[in-house]
Motif scaffolding. Sequence first.
Motif, PDB file in Angstrom:
ATOM      1  N   THR A 124       0.616  -1.219  -0.258  1.00  0.00           N
ATOM      2  CA  THR A 124       0.451  -0.406   0.380  1.00  0.00           C
ATOM      3  C   THR A 124       0.799   1.803  -0.080  1.00  0.00           C
ATOM      4  N   ALA A 125       2.487   0.963   0.193  1.00  0.00           N
ATOM      5  CA  ALA A 125       2.467   2.320   0.116  1.00  0.00           C
ATOM      6  C   ALA A 125       2.720   3.053  -0.946  1.00  0.00           C
ATOM      7  N   THR A 126       3.217   4.721  -0.777  1.00  0.00           N
ATOM      8  CA  THR A 126       3.220   5.221  -2.330  1.00  0.00           C
ATOM      9  C   THR A 126       4.487   6.133  -1.459  1.00  0.00           C
ATOM     10  N   VAL A 127       5.215   6.670  -2.843  1.00  0.00           N
ATOM     11  CA  VAL A 127       6.063   7.821  -2.961  1.00  0.00           C
ATOM     12  C   VAL A 127       5.203   8.704  -3.900  1.00  0.00           C
ATOM     13  N   GLU A 128       5.126   9.530  -3.368  1.00  0.00           N
ATOM     14  CA  GLU A 128       5.037  11.434  -4.059  1.00  0.00           C
ATOM     15  C   GLU A 128       5.632  11.682  -4.294  1.00  0.00           C
ATOM     16  N   GLN A 129       6.274  12.778  -5.564  1.00  0.00           N
ATOM     17  CA  GLN A 129       6.951  14.322  -5.860  1.00  0.00           C
ATOM     18  C   GLN A 129       6.268  14.973  -5.083  1.00  0.00           C
ATOM     19  N   LEU A 130       6.759  15.713  -4.831  1.00  0.00           N
ATOM     20  CA  LEU A 130       5.929  16.983  -4.073  1.00  0.00           C
ATOM     21  C   LEU A 130       6.444  18.862  -4.591  1.00  0.00           C
ATOM     22  N   ARG A 131       7.880  18.899  -5.074  1.00  0.00           N
ATOM     23  CA  ARG A 131       8.291  19.372  -6.208  1.00  0.00           C
ATOM     24  C   ARG A 131       8.698  18.808  -7.424  1.00  0.00           C
ATOM     25  N   ARG A 132       8.336  19.934  -8.640  1.00  0.00           N
ATOM     26  CA  ARG A 132       9.313  19.466 -10.087  1.00  0.00           C
ATOM     27  C   ARG A 132      10.029  19.174  -9.530  1.00  0.00           C
ATOM     28  N   PRO A 133      10.123  18.566 -11.599  1.00  0.00           N
ATOM     29  CA  PRO A 133      12.364  17.918 -11.114  1.00  0.00           C
ATOM     30  C   PRO A 133      13.059  19.981 -11.039  1.00  0.00           C
ATOM     31  N   GLY A 134      14.272  19.003 -10.822  1.00  0.00           N
ATOM     32  CA  GLY A 134      14.646  20.843 -11.129  1.00  0.00           C
ATOM     33  C   GLY A 134      14.201  22.257 -10.118  1.00  0.00           C
ATOM     34  N   GLU A 135      12.815  22.216  -9.899  1.00  0.00           N
ATOM     35  CA  GLU A 135      12.151  23.362  -9.202  1.00  0.00           C
ATOM     36  C   GLU A 135      13.055  24.001  -8.055  1.00  0.00           C
ATOM     37  N   ILE A 136      13.890  22.890  -7.482  1.00  0.00           N
ATOM     38  CA  ILE A 136      14.825  23.634  -6.342  1.00  0.00           C
ATOM     39  C   ILE A 136      16.616  22.683  -6.982  1.00  0.00           C
ATOM     40  N   PRO A 137      16.863  24.049  -7.436  1.00  0.00           N
ATOM     41  CA  PRO A 137      18.345  23.271  -8.280  1.00  0.00           C
ATOM     42  C   PRO A 137      19.262  23.041  -7.168  1.00  0.00           C
ATOM     43  N   PHE A 138      20.072  22.091  -7.263  1.00  0.00           N
ATOM     44  CA  PHE A 138      21.133  21.717  -6.255  1.00  0.00           C
ATOM     45  C   PHE A 138      21.661  22.627  -5.426  1.00  0.00           C
ATOM     46  N   TYR A 139      22.351  23.928  -5.985  1.00  0.00           N
ATOM     47  CA  TYR A 139      23.382  24.381  -5.947  1.00  0.00           C
ATOM     48  C   TYR A 139      22.771  25.424  -3.992  1.00  0.00           C
ATOM     49  N   ARG A 140      20.976  24.821  -4.460  1.00  0.00           N
ATOM     50  CA  ARG A 140      19.911  25.771  -3.154  1.00  0.00           C
ATOM     51  C   ARG A 140      20.552  24.451  -1.948  1.00  0.00           C
ATOM     52  N   PHE A 141      21.250  23.186  -2.139  1.00  0.00           N
ATOM     53  CA  PHE A 141      21.248  22.597  -1.520  1.00  0.00           C
ATOM     54  C   PHE A 141      21.897  23.378   0.594  1.00  0.00           C
ATOM     55  N   PRO A 142      20.723  22.505   1.352  1.00  0.00           N
ATOM     56  CA  PRO A 142      21.023  22.803   1.829  1.00  0.00           C
ATOM     57  C   PRO A 142      22.365  22.138   3.475  1.00  0.00           C
ATOM     58  N   PRO A 143      22.525  23.375   4.695  1.00  0.00           N
ATOM     59  CA  PRO A 143      23.722  22.771   4.829  1.00  0.00           C
ATOM     60  C   PRO A 143      23.636  21.554   5.297  1.00  0.00           C
ATOM     61  N   SER A 144      24.079  21.344   5.616  1.00  0.00           N
ATOM     62  CA  SER A 144      24.374  19.690   6.952  1.00  0.00           C
ATOM     63  C   SER A 144      26.626  18.964   6.866  1.00  0.00           C
ATOM     64  N   PRO A 145      26.085  18.035   7.611  1.00  0.00           N
ATOM     65  CA  PRO A 145      27.819  17.345   8.013  1.00  0.00           C
ATOM     66  C   PRO A 145      28.786  17.517   6.803  1.00  0.00           C
ATOM     67  N   THR A 146      27.400  16.786   5.767  1.00  0.00           N
ATOM     68  CA  THR A 146      28.477  15.925   4.206  1.00  0.00           C
ATOM     69  C   THR A 146      28.842  17.495   3.751  1.00  0.00           C
ATOM     70  N   THR A 147      27.718  18.672   3.056  1.00  0.00           N
ATOM     71  CA  THR A 147      28.066  19.804   3.000  1.00  0.00           C
ATOM     72  C   THR A 147      29.742  20.220   3.526  1.00  0.00           C
ATOM     73  N   GLU A 148      29.733  20.512   4.337  1.00  0.00           N
ATOM     74  CA  GLU A 148      30.281  20.855   5.559  1.00  0.00           C
ATOM     75  C   GLU A 148      32.216  20.523   5.017  1.00  0.00           C
ATOM     76  N   ARG A 149      32.435  18.761   4.577  1.00  0.00           N
ATOM     77  CA  ARG A 149      33.224  17.996   4.064  1.00  0.00           C
ATOM     78  C   ARG A 149      33.755  18.536   3.046  1.00  0.00           C
ATOM     79  N   TRP A 150      32.062  18.748   1.936  1.00  0.00           N
ATOM     80  CA  TRP A 150      32.535  19.173   0.866  1.00  0.00           C
ATOM     81  C   TRP A 150      33.302  20.833   0.654  1.00  0.00           C
ATOM     82  N   ALA A 151      33.052  21.473   1.923  1.00  0.00           N
ATOM     83  CA  ALA A 151      34.017  22.520   2.195  1.00  0.00           C
ATOM     84  C   ALA A 151      35.598  22.833   2.188  1.00  0.00           C
TER      85      ALA A 151
END
Length: 753
Positions: A124-151
């Motif tokens: 019964t499980a469903t996965v629904e996209q809540l945004r259009r593909p590309g609506e939020i470009p990747f460079y708008r990614f939120p900060p996280s420990p992973t993105t901190e390591r990138w920086a």
Amino acid sequence: MAGGTPGRRLQQRMARAPQQEPAGAVADGVAQCPAFSPVNASWVPASSIFDQLSAQEVAAVEPMDNFLYRIELFPPPKGEAVSFLDGQGPRPLRFARAIVYRGAENPRDMMEYKVGPLPLDPSTATVEQLRRPGEIPFYRFPPSPTTERWADMAIGQTAFELRALFRSMTGGKCYISRSMAAEHITTASSGQPIAWLASSGHGFKRAVSSVEGCTAVDIQWVQYPDNQNTSESRIALLRWQFVPNRQGGDETFLHPLPLSWKLDETDPNITRWHHFDFEYCHQGPFDSAQELLDAFQAGQLKSCSAPEYGQPGYNSSWARTNNPASTPQPTAAPGPRQYSPGGPRFSVSSDKGTGRRFRWLGWEGHASISPGTGIVFHDITYKGKRIIYELAQQDMFVDYSGYGGAGQVADFDSAYDLGLTSHALVRGVDCPWEAHYMDTLDSAGPHADSARAVELVFRTISTLGNYDYIVDIRFRQDASIEVRLTAAGYMSTLFHDPAGNTVRDRPFGTRVQKYVLANIHDHLSGWKVDLDIEGRNNTFHITEVKVGTYQEALANLVANASHPGWWTNLPLKYLHRSVPPTEAGYKLDMSRPQGFHIVNDNSTNRWGAARGYAIVHGATTAQLLPDTHPVTKAAAWTKYHVAVTQHHDNESRSHASIYDFYNPGSPIGSLDNYFNGKPVSNTDLVVWVTMGLQHVPRSEDIPLIYNLYASFLIKPWNYFDRQEALYAGTFDGVKNQGCMPPARGEAAYHWII
């Protein structure tokens, strides 16, 4: 804010476990008071539909492609939730919101999914996209420990190139990234690191890798968005600070260095991230690290340095709270302790979920912690009637000022997870001894027990970088609720050059130490208040105190009115009541006192007044930056002390901070988008409230900030026929028990890093 070597806050903790005495024991001839628990293990309330996701629910959703950022509760539709709570509909299905970095997609983007129903059933499980593909470009990614390591990977090589400049600023210290340190650990033919330095602090030792004397523990970088950025790119501003004695506490924020630069993080390939606009001691900008280094080594620049920082035995006790010279020694006499002779007058539901329902002297409600935004209440009732459907923190906004680029920074703290950064509170310090603790939600019991002044206080503390935000939700016996924010912790500061090379920072702050200037900034806190007064169909009223003539005061009541013969026609104060036509935002103006009320025009009290509740600000400030400023665009909610919109399930947050943090000039979400010209009469309404404070630093803010707070009240406005607190009585009727509250050990403390 992200940092290359994340600081670990010095925290006060009990030196020994509480000592319990057997019930009925006698101490010094006084009987031991009986112990009580407010927890009702059998109480599993209907409002558990608002519980945040459990660890099991998160784990069930987590296995997904790409890189997962966060999983949180997808709120149930309000109509379904209210029907269920009122016993008129089925239990709403439970869903999760999963936020994913889709670095493997083309184009790369951020995506949100609605996943469920929970618990997951493959059939019964469903996965629904809540945004259009590309609506939020990747460079708008939120900060996280992973993105901190990138920086850190991108920053390390450039910082190492500038090691001569860092050594000059700090008396011999320089920086390499942790990734560079790891690469160099086994480069020697023996397989041993190039160098190992023993670093000790508070009884432990650790090994530190060093490359040409540079380490990842002596200096720290802090990353902020570039406030000027209005382009479709991701630009970060990097600031630097010294880590005294490698102890890594938040006193690093009181050791700023006179160097900053920008980093373009737009390209998906980290190796192509571009460093530019280097600024040193108010000189520049330089296009590259090499250009800055060439000018420095040629002697073309004025020098700014704090040579004491790098000297062995540097004394940083002035910046720490565990300074024996300034910390008062504990006294032998114990402090006061609260005791409720008949047991706690509040109760809480079973601890089987992630939220709790509480009852206290007529109040009832459900409390939980949202990972991103912090404390949230649902279904708050008073004497059986729902007053508030949702009361939820939205964000903390902080904007600094200064002459150099390092001074012009801002934070949207929900981008760093106001809920997940909530820390355990210390019994007897943050909360009374008799407080009841609720997992990540800490509920302090009544702080006093005087019938007219008693409060039930829910308290949570979020630690975001250098600041602690203490949030109190105070339920009162007069049927009002106070929301109070207290700012504490360490200031973020700028380098002060005693020789005068940073004199242009003087209009932007206060010198508080030899090398430290604390710059001005604000703290603005946003809240969602979804009031339901006698039902969901409510009206927004404004009552303004005006000054004018009798004719103006009576204009809407009596045609062609004139002043009475017994009084001259001098100006006088009167009330002007109105119902705005559509959704809008409002700013407080001390020269035009206004009251903002949510009322039910179809329900009146005994005296014919529409029953309602008011939003009343206490100490507060306003957004001072113009509406055209990029950070104001991204945090449009800060423009208003009160904004009123119709309720819509898809308008659950005041803005989209995690995506707009690094692109403030072109926000994905904005409260202004909710103003669609819809009426605010006889409909379901939401009030968006902003409170805050301006922090003009002073020397007494070293090392810790103290006594900075703002507040607002949600108070009854003609909801009752008379003062509700009078019904609480003035005496409990309980005789003095003459007993000793349960012992919990001495308040002995030590500090840990």
